[in-house]
Design a protein around this motif. Structure first.
Motif, PDB file in Angstrom:
ATOM      1  N   ASP A 180      29.067 -66.895  42.309  1.00 11.23           N
ATOM      2  CA  ASP A 180      29.968 -67.403  40.935  1.00 11.23           C
ATOM      3  C   ASP A 180      29.847 -66.472  38.955  1.00 11.23           C
ATOM      4  OD1 ASP A 180      30.045 -69.480  42.049  1.00 11.23           O
ATOM      5  OD2 ASP A 180      28.475 -70.760  40.794  1.00 11.23           O
ATOM      6  N   LYS A 181      29.049 -65.289  39.424  1.00  8.14           N
ATOM      7  CA  LYS A 181      29.734 -64.537  38.113  1.00  8.14           C
ATOM      8  C   LYS A 181      29.049 -62.675  39.331  1.00  8.14           C
ATOM      9  CE  LYS A 181      28.815 -63.699  33.677  1.00  8.14           C
ATOM     10  NZ  LYS A 181      28.805 -64.159  32.558  1.00  8.14           N
ATOM     11  N   LEU A 182      28.282 -62.595  40.006  1.00  3.89           N
ATOM     12  CA  LEU A 182      28.585 -61.388  40.492  1.00  3.89           C
ATOM     13  C   LEU A 182      29.555 -60.596  40.809  1.00  3.89           C
ATOM     14  CD1 LEU A 182      24.199 -60.714  40.918  1.00  3.89           C
ATOM     15  CD2 LEU A 182      25.582 -60.198  38.451  1.00  3.89           C
ATOM     16  N   LEU A 183      30.027 -61.510  42.172  1.00  7.80           N
ATOM     17  CA  LEU A 183      30.387 -60.717  42.949  1.00  7.80           C
ATOM     18  C   LEU A 183      32.315 -61.072  42.792  1.00  7.80           C
ATOM     19  CD1 LEU A 183      29.516 -62.712  46.479  1.00  7.80           C
ATOM     20  CD2 LEU A 183      29.350 -59.865  45.660  1.00  7.80           C
ATOM     21  N   PRO A 184      32.431 -61.934  41.264  1.00  8.64           N
ATOM     22  CA  PRO A 184      33.824 -61.822  41.152  1.00  8.64           C
ATOM     23  C   PRO A 184      34.406 -60.984  40.366  1.00  8.64           C
ATOM     24  CG  PRO A 184      32.513 -64.440  40.614  1.00  8.64           C
ATOM     25  CD  PRO A 184      31.788 -62.824  41.703  1.00  8.64           C
ATOM     26  N   ARG A 185      33.011 -60.237  39.652  1.00 13.62           N
ATOM     27  CA  ARG A 185      33.376 -58.942  39.106  1.00 13.62           C
ATOM     28  C   ARG A 185      33.713 -57.895  39.919  1.00 13.62           C
ATOM     29  NH1 ARG A 185      32.048 -63.044  36.354  1.00 13.62           N
ATOM     30  NH2 ARG A 185      31.902 -63.333  34.730  1.00 13.62           N
ATOM     31  N   ILE A 186      32.857 -57.479  40.994  1.00 11.86           N
ATOM     32  CA  ILE A 186      32.793 -56.455  41.604  1.00 11.86           C
ATOM     33  C   ILE A 186      34.088 -57.247  42.399  1.00 11.86           C
ATOM     34  CG2 ILE A 186      32.201 -56.042  44.345  1.00 11.86           C
ATOM     35  CD1 ILE A 186      29.658 -56.355  43.154  1.00 11.86           C
ATOM     36  N   LEU A 227      14.268 -69.247  32.258  1.00 18.74           N
ATOM     37  CA  LEU A 227      13.142 -69.935  32.734  1.00 18.74           C
ATOM     38  C   LEU A 227      13.637 -71.733  33.552  1.00 18.74           C
ATOM     39  CD1 LEU A 227      11.094 -70.096  28.626  1.00 18.74           C
ATOM     40  CD2 LEU A 227      10.532 -69.365  31.851  1.00 18.74           C
ATOM     41  N   VAL A 228      14.876 -72.095  32.322  1.00 17.52           N
ATOM     42  CA  VAL A 228      14.959 -73.372  33.757  1.00 17.52           C
ATOM     43  C   VAL A 228      16.502 -73.212  34.985  1.00 17.52           C
ATOM     44  CG1 VAL A 228      15.689 -74.255  32.102  1.00 17.52           C
ATOM     45  CG2 VAL A 228      17.950 -73.266  32.012  1.00 17.52           C
ATOM     46  N   SER A 229      16.043 -71.628  35.825  1.00 21.62           N
ATOM     47  CA  SER A 229      16.780 -71.438  36.374  1.00 21.62           C
ATOM     48  C   SER A 229      16.054 -71.389  37.493  1.00 21.62           C
ATOM     49  CB  SER A 229      17.519 -69.940  36.720  1.00 21.62           C
ATOM     50  OG  SER A 229      18.037 -70.024  35.607  1.00 21.62           O
ATOM     51  N   PRO A 230      16.126 -71.896  39.382  1.00 25.09           N
ATOM     52  CA  PRO A 230      15.009 -72.119  40.046  1.00 25.09           C
ATOM     53  C   PRO A 230      15.073 -71.067  40.890  1.00 25.09           C
ATOM     54  CG  PRO A 230      17.516 -73.614  40.954  1.00 25.09           C
ATOM     55  CD  PRO A 230      17.384 -72.951  38.531  1.00 25.09           C
ATOM     56  N   VAL A 231      14.131 -70.773  41.300  1.00 22.39           N
ATOM     57  CA  VAL A 231      13.622 -69.079  41.317  1.00 22.39           C
ATOM     58  C   VAL A 231      14.170 -69.680  43.339  1.00 22.39           C
ATOM     59  CG1 VAL A 231      12.040 -68.499  43.318  1.00 22.39           C
ATOM     60  CG2 VAL A 231      11.453 -69.922  40.773  1.00 22.39           C
ATOM     61  N   ALA A 232      13.965 -70.491  44.193  1.00 23.61           N
ATOM     62  CA  ALA A 232      14.625 -70.384  45.942  1.00 23.61           C
ATOM     63  C   ALA A 232      16.142 -70.406  45.186  1.00 23.61           C
ATOM     64  CB  ALA A 232      14.277 -71.507  46.517  1.00 23.61           C
ATOM     65  N   ALA A 233      16.646 -70.443  44.391  1.00 20.32           N
ATOM     66  CA  ALA A 233      18.332 -71.151  44.680  1.00 20.32           C
ATOM     67  C   ALA A 233      18.788 -70.344  43.871  1.00 20.32           C
ATOM     68  CB  ALA A 233      18.552 -72.141  44.121  1.00 20.32           C
ATOM     69  N   ARG A 234      18.349 -69.470  42.547  1.00 22.51           N
ATOM     70  CA  ARG A 234      19.226 -68.243  42.139  1.00 22.51           C
ATOM     71  C   ARG A 234      18.398 -67.421  41.374  1.00 22.51           C
ATOM     72  NH1 ARG A 234      22.201 -70.166  37.469  1.00 22.51           N
ATOM     73  NH2 ARG A 234      23.463 -70.885  39.236  1.00 22.51           N
ATOM     74  N   LEU A 235      16.693 -67.409  41.005  1.00 19.72           N
ATOM     75  CA  LEU A 235      16.313 -66.863  40.723  1.00 19.72           C
ATOM     76  C   LEU A 235      16.328 -65.471  42.033  1.00 19.72           C
ATOM     77  CD1 LEU A 235      13.911 -67.329  38.815  1.00 19.72           C
ATOM     78  CD2 LEU A 235      16.490 -66.401  38.328  1.00 19.72           C
ATOM     79  N   ARG A 236      16.109 -65.651  42.842  1.00 17.83           N
ATOM     80  CA  ARG A 236      15.230 -64.893  44.226  1.00 17.83           C
ATOM     81  C   ARG A 236      16.701 -64.171  44.739  1.00 17.83           C
ATOM     82  NH1 ARG A 236      11.776 -67.631  46.883  1.00 17.83           N
ATOM     83  NH2 ARG A 236       9.846 -66.372  45.629  1.00 17.83           N
ATOM     84  N   ALA A 243      26.498 -53.552  33.036  1.00 16.99           N
ATOM     85  CA  ALA A 243      26.667 -54.861  31.928  1.00 16.99           C
ATOM     86  C   ALA A 243      27.842 -54.733  32.119  1.00 16.99           C
ATOM     87  CB  ALA A 243      26.953 -53.474  30.685  1.00 16.99           C
ATOM     88  N   LEU A 244      28.921 -54.367  32.682  1.00 17.32           N
ATOM     89  CA  LEU A 244      29.778 -55.221  33.538  1.00 17.32           C
ATOM     90  C   LEU A 244      29.647 -56.559  34.054  1.00 17.32           C
ATOM     91  CD1 LEU A 244      31.377 -52.106  36.167  1.00 17.32           C
ATOM     92  CD2 LEU A 244      32.750 -53.257  34.268  1.00 17.32           C
ATOM     93  N   PHE A 245      28.319 -56.471  34.573  1.00 19.78           N
ATOM     94  CA  PHE A 245      28.397 -58.305  34.272  1.00 19.78           C
ATOM     95  C   PHE A 245      28.903 -58.834  34.022  1.00 19.78           C
ATOM     96  CE2 PHE A 245      25.854 -56.509  38.983  1.00 19.78           C
ATOM     97  CZ  PHE A 245      26.910 -56.241  39.656  1.00 19.78           C
ATOM     98  N   TYR A 246      28.556 -58.696  32.456  1.00 19.98           N
ATOM     99  CA  TYR A 246      27.839 -59.437  31.156  1.00 19.98           C
ATOM    100  C   TYR A 246      29.780 -60.083  30.531  1.00 19.98           C
ATOM    101  CZ  TYR A 246      23.841 -58.244  30.768  1.00 19.98           C
ATOM    102  OH  TYR A 246      22.089 -58.189  31.132  1.00 19.98           O
ATOM    103  N   TYR A 247      30.397 -59.345  31.100  1.00 23.46           N
ATOM    104  CA  TYR A 247      31.795 -59.272  30.839  1.00 23.46           C
ATOM    105  C   TYR A 247      32.705 -60.218  31.410  1.00 23.46           C
ATOM    106  CZ  TYR A 247      30.642 -54.306  28.728  1.00 23.46           C
ATOM    107  OH  TYR A 247      30.140 -54.182  28.112  1.00 23.46           O
ATOM    108  N   GLY A 248      33.951 -60.934  30.852  1.00 24.98           N
ATOM    109  CA  GLY A 248      34.340 -61.717  31.149  1.00 24.98           C
ATOM    110  C   GLY A 248      35.391 -60.778  32.278  1.00 24.98           C
ATOM    111  N   ILE A 249      36.126 -61.645  33.070  1.00 20.27           N
ATOM    112  CA  ILE A 249      37.209 -61.302  33.306  1.00 20.27           C
ATOM    113  C   ILE A 249      39.015 -61.324  32.727  1.00 20.27           C
ATOM    114  CG2 ILE A 249      38.277 -61.531  35.511  1.00 20.27           C
ATOM    115  CD1 ILE A 249      36.314 -61.874  37.156  1.00 20.27           C
ATOM    116  N   ASP A 250      38.651 -62.723  32.824  1.00 23.89           N
ATOM    117  CA  ASP A 250      40.507 -62.842  31.889  1.00 23.89           C
ATOM    118  C   ASP A 250      40.236 -62.757  30.604  1.00 23.89           C
ATOM    119  OD1 ASP A 250      41.482 -63.834  34.660  1.00 23.89           O
ATOM    120  OD2 ASP A 250      40.572 -65.726  34.037  1.00 23.89           O
TER     121      ASP A 250
END
Length: 216
Positions: free
Chosen positions: A78-84, A42-51, A106-113
């Motif tokens: 910051d989240k999706l590409l670093p896991r790939i 609900l607080v994520s900007p549509v143009a910069a984040r959600l879309r 679900a891989l995207f939910y896991y921390g890397i370190d």
């Protein structure tokens, strides 16, 4: 909890709700469940984040995105590409790493370190396996290292047994012990053998008992 909800403009919330239903395809009746799980939407900007995240996940081929709408609040950079990229750093080709994320988002939910790196290092080091095992079974990262992965690997190693990862990790403790007892002194089928899936892990994810595949 999402403290930002107390200060975010109403227009941001309205735009996010409209985006979730109109563009992301979340049924209106599912919105309460989605927002309880991930109020940050609900607080994520549509143009910069959600879309941008929606477009990235669609391009990746992640199925059933309305059911996984909580992923939309994640940053691509910051989240999706670093896991790939982490999966690629293990020696997996880019196509294979993206396939893993597509098959097991679900891989995207896991921390890397805190999660992925120590589990990958254990698999490549202590377990003497390679990244292809992760490609075949990305769900490996969903199991606890200290209480599931390491104890079961050590139990197998003590008996000279090398199980496919699904057979080693998926079953409950009793089923695992029974299967391990039947494996001692036996050779598991090769991964590409037609017996591998039926012999070790059935369609419901349960491990078959030794010899079950040969029964009429």
């Amino acid at each position: 909890m999402c403290p930002e909800l107390l200060s975010v403009p109403v227009g941001t919330i309205t735009a996010a709700l409209r985006f979730l239903t109109d563009e992301a395809g979340v049924p209106a009746e599912d919105l309460p469940r989605v927002l309880r799980r991930r109020p940050r939407l609900l607080v994520s900007p549509v143009a910069a984040r959600l879309r941008p995240t929606l477009y990235f996940l669609r391009a990746l081929g992640v199925p059933d995105l309305p059911r996984r709408a909580d992923l939309l609040s994640f940053s691509v950079e910051d989240k999706l590409l670093p896991r790939i990229e982490f999966l690629e750093s293990l020696g997996l080709p880019s196509r294979a790493a993206r396939s893993m994320a597509r098959r097991f988002p679900a891989l995207f939910y896991y921390g890397i370190d805190g999660n992925m790196r120590p589990k990958a290092e254990y698999l490549l080091g202590d377990m003497a396996r390679d990244a292809d095992d992760l490609f075949e079974f990305p769900e490996y990262f969903s199991y606890a290292l200290a209480t599931r992965i390491a104890p079961r690997h050590e139990a197998c190693a003590a008996r000279g047994v090398r199980m496919p990862l699904p057979a080693m990790l998926r079953p409950g403790d009793d089923k695992f012990r029974a299967t391990l007892a039947g494996c001692v002194g036996s050779t598991p089928p090769r991964r590409r053998s037609p017996l591998w899936h039926a012999y070790w892990v059935d369609d419901a994810g349960e491990v078959e008992e030794i010899g079950a595949a040969s029964q009429p």
